[in-house]
Design an enzyme around this catalytic site. Structure first.
Site, PDB file in Angstrom:
ATOM      1  N   LYS A   6      -7.568   0.110  22.719  1.00 47.28           N
ATOM      2  CA  LYS A   6      -7.942  -0.964  21.788  1.00 47.28           C
ATOM      3  C   LYS A   6      -8.306  -0.406  20.408  1.00 47.28           C
ATOM      4  O   LYS A   6      -8.423  -1.164  19.441  1.00 47.28           O
ATOM      5  CB  LYS A   6      -9.138  -1.745  22.343  1.00 47.28           C
ATOM      6  CG  LYS A   6      -8.953  -2.288  23.744  1.00 47.28           C
ATOM      7  CD  LYS A   6      -7.876  -3.344  23.797  1.00 47.28           C
ATOM      8  CE  LYS A   6      -7.713  -3.987  25.155  1.00 47.28           C
ATOM      9  NZ  LYS A   6      -8.883  -4.746  25.617  1.00 47.28           N
ATOM     10  N   GLY A  51     -15.617  -7.668  25.874  1.00 47.26           N
ATOM     11  CA  GLY A  51     -14.474  -6.829  25.558  1.00 47.26           C
ATOM     12  C   GLY A  51     -13.970  -7.106  24.146  1.00 47.26           C
ATOM     13  O   GLY A  51     -14.620  -7.795  23.354  1.00 47.26           O
ATOM     14  N   ALA A  52     -12.812  -6.568  23.826  1.00 46.22           N
ATOM     15  CA  ALA A  52     -12.180  -6.837  22.527  1.00 46.22           C
ATOM     16  C   ALA A  52     -10.702  -6.517  22.637  1.00 46.22           C
ATOM     17  O   ALA A  52     -10.268  -5.811  23.547  1.00 46.22           O
ATOM     18  CB  ALA A  52     -12.823  -5.982  21.427  1.00 46.22           C
ATOM     19  N   ASP A  53      -9.952  -7.055  21.695  1.00 43.39           N
ATOM     20  CA  ASP A  53      -8.517  -6.768  21.687  1.00 43.39           C
ATOM     21  C   ASP A  53      -8.167  -5.630  20.747  1.00 43.39           C
ATOM     22  O   ASP A  53      -7.201  -4.909  20.958  1.00 43.39           O
ATOM     23  CB  ASP A  53      -7.744  -8.031  21.271  1.00 43.39           C
ATOM     24  CG  ASP A  53      -7.982  -9.139  22.274  1.00 43.39           C
ATOM     25  OD1 ASP A  53      -7.647  -8.935  23.451  1.00 43.39           O
ATOM     26  OD2 ASP A  53      -8.572 -10.155  21.906  1.00 43.39           O
ATOM     27  N   GLY A  61     -12.403 -12.035  29.756  1.00 48.90           N
ATOM     28  CA  GLY A  61     -11.276 -11.103  29.800  1.00 48.90           C
ATOM     29  C   GLY A  61     -11.413 -10.153  30.979  1.00 48.90           C
ATOM     30  O   GLY A  61     -12.400 -10.187  31.715  1.00 48.90           O
ATOM     31  N   GLU A 113     -17.633 -16.824  22.818  1.00 48.96           N
ATOM     32  CA  GLU A 113     -17.964 -15.395  22.705  1.00 48.96           C
ATOM     33  C   GLU A 113     -18.734 -15.128  21.414  1.00 48.96           C
ATOM     34  O   GLU A 113     -19.715 -14.392  21.387  1.00 48.96           O
ATOM     35  CB  GLU A 113     -16.696 -14.538  22.742  1.00 48.96           C
ATOM     36  CG  GLU A 113     -16.054 -14.463  24.127  1.00 48.96           C
ATOM     37  CD  GLU A 113     -14.722 -13.740  24.113  1.00 48.96           C
ATOM     38  OE1 GLU A 113     -14.036 -13.744  23.064  1.00 48.96           O
ATOM     39  OE2 GLU A 113     -14.361 -13.165  25.158  1.00 48.96           O
ATOM     40  N   GLY A 147      -8.218 -13.694  25.241  1.00 53.95           N
ATOM     41  CA  GLY A 147      -8.402 -14.516  26.435  1.00 53.95           C
ATOM     42  C   GLY A 147      -8.690 -15.976  26.109  1.00 53.95           C
ATOM     43  O   GLY A 147      -8.883 -16.798  26.994  1.00 53.95           O
ATOM     44  N   LYS A 193     -10.974 -10.392  18.480  1.00 54.52           N
ATOM     45  CA  LYS A 193     -11.186 -10.882  19.842  1.00 54.52           C
ATOM     46  C   LYS A 193     -10.472 -12.212  19.993  1.00 54.52           C
ATOM     47  O   LYS A 193     -10.031 -12.798  19.007  1.00 54.52           O
ATOM     48  CB  LYS A 193     -12.689 -11.062  20.110  1.00 54.52           C
ATOM     49  CG  LYS A 193     -13.417  -9.742  20.360  1.00 54.52           C
ATOM     50  CD  LYS A 193     -14.915  -9.921  20.548  1.00 54.52           C
ATOM     51  CE  LYS A 193     -15.261 -10.834  21.704  1.00 54.52           C
ATOM     52  NZ  LYS A 193     -14.629 -10.448  22.986  1.00 54.52           N
ATOM     53  N   THR A 218     -11.790  -6.806  31.191  1.00 49.99           N
ATOM     54  CA  THR A 218     -12.835  -5.772  31.181  1.00 49.99           C
ATOM     55  C   THR A 218     -14.188  -6.403  31.489  1.00 49.99           C
ATOM     56  O   THR A 218     -14.972  -5.882  32.280  1.00 49.99           O
ATOM     57  CB  THR A 218     -12.869  -5.053  29.819  1.00 49.99           C
ATOM     58  OG1 THR A 218     -11.558  -4.604  29.492  1.00 49.99           O
ATOM     59  CG2 THR A 218     -13.832  -3.877  29.844  1.00 49.99           C
TER      60      THR A 218
HETATM   61  O1  DER Z   1     -10.814 -12.684  24.457  1.00 49.20           O
HETATM   62  C1  DER Z   1     -11.425 -11.606  24.280  1.00 49.20           C
HETATM   63  O2  DER Z   1     -11.864 -11.231  23.181  1.00 49.20           O
HETATM   64  C2  DER Z   1     -11.623 -10.743  25.486  1.00 49.20           C
HETATM   65  O3  DER Z   1     -12.696  -9.891  25.275  1.00 49.20           O
HETATM   66  C3  DER Z   1     -10.330 -10.035  25.867  1.00 49.20           C
HETATM   67  O4  DER Z   1      -9.270 -10.345  24.989  1.00 49.20           O
HETATM   68  C4  DER Z   1     -10.446  -8.551  25.995  1.00 49.20           C
HETATM   69  O5  DER Z   1      -9.283  -8.157  26.632  1.00 49.20           O
HETATM   70  P1  DER Z   1      -9.263  -7.402  28.043  1.00 49.20           P
HETATM   71  O6  DER Z   1      -8.743  -8.394  29.044  1.00 49.20           O
HETATM   72  O7  DER Z   1      -8.335  -6.252  27.797  1.00 49.20           O
HETATM   73  O8  DER Z   1     -10.675  -6.964  28.380  1.00 49.20           O
END
Ligand code: DER
Length: 228
Positions: free
Chosen positions: A125, A86-88, A29, A107, A101, A98, A31
């Site tokens: 988030k 990262g996370a959504d 992703g 992950e 992406g 998550k 971040t």
């Molecule tokens: O797929 C995921 O979980 C990624 O970490 C992503 O979705 C995080 O989103 P970002 O593009 O806002 O970092």
């Protein structure tokens, strides 16, 4: 934009947790891409030159390789020192959604193989309850995917099969489909996760529960590293 600035601030603070000699899981992703870029920049200054990365997607692998970050695999390093991802969506108990992406399967595998998982987010988030802001991505085998869609609808979700470019269905690095499941706010994420895991054909889902205890979050109030 502000969000990109917050992501970069959070990524830079998160990279401060990488120590020389570590084997580090590299998330996916935008971040996580900033994490990789920060690591590459520090390497360029002669720092963290003995750090090795294990990527959680082909996309992250290609970015890291293009920047000269040394890479390895879980086969070589079955246990990682640290994973940055990262996370959504993040709830107050640090349960996550998550998979925005599409890299959720690798992950989760990499996170579960890590001694420590540090989630890196912009403040947007943060959510009072999982599902408030984001559907739960569910990775399904193409074989029988429509029966999975029906199963998920019966659990109360509105289903969208994720599309890639040119209107073809999105394919994960494993060649599977992703069904984005809009459940709305989820009362008991653990119970939902168990039901998803019991279903043959569902190979991964985006509920990450009990996988992290650390969060770096950046927003209008600054950057914060929350530890247990
Ligand atoms: O797929 C995921 O979980 C990624 O970490 C992503 O979705 C995080 O989103 P970002 O593009 O806002 O970092």
């Amino acid at each position: 934009s502000d969000v990109v600035r917050f992501k970069r601030l959070a990524a830079e603070r998160a990279v401060d947790s990488i120590q020389p000699g570590m084997v580090v899981g590299l998330g996916s992703g935008s971040t996580s891409a900033l994490v990789v870029r920060r690591l590459a920049a520090l390497r360029g200054e002669g720092r963290l030159t003995d750090v090795v990365g294990v990527p959680t997607s082909v996309e992250t692998e290609q970015l890291a390789r293009s920047l000269g970050v040394p890479l390895s695999t879980l086969e070589e390093h079955p246990v990682l020192d640290l994973t940055l991802d990262g996370a959504d969506e993040v709830d107050p108990e640090l349960r996550l959604i998550k998979g925005g992406g599409g890299a959720l399967m690798r992950e989760k595998i990499v996170a579960q193989a890590s001694r420590r998982v540090l989630i890196v987010v912009d403040a947007g988030k943060l959510s009072p309850r999982l599902g408030t802001k984001w559907p739960v991505p569910v990775e399904v085998l193409p074989f029988g995917w429509r029966s999975q869609a029906l199963f998920l609808e019966q659990l109360g979700a509105r289903i969208t099969r994720r599309e890639g470019r040119d209107g073809a269905p999105f394919r994960t690095d494993q060649g599977n489909f992703i069904l984005d499941c809009a459940f709305g706010p989820i009362d008991r994420p653990e119970a939902l996760a168990s039901r998803l895991e019991a279903r043959a054909g569902i190979v991964a889902h985006g509920l990450f529960i009990g996988l992290t205890s650390e969060l770096v979050v950046a927003g209008p109030g600054g950057v914060e590293h929350r530890r247990p």
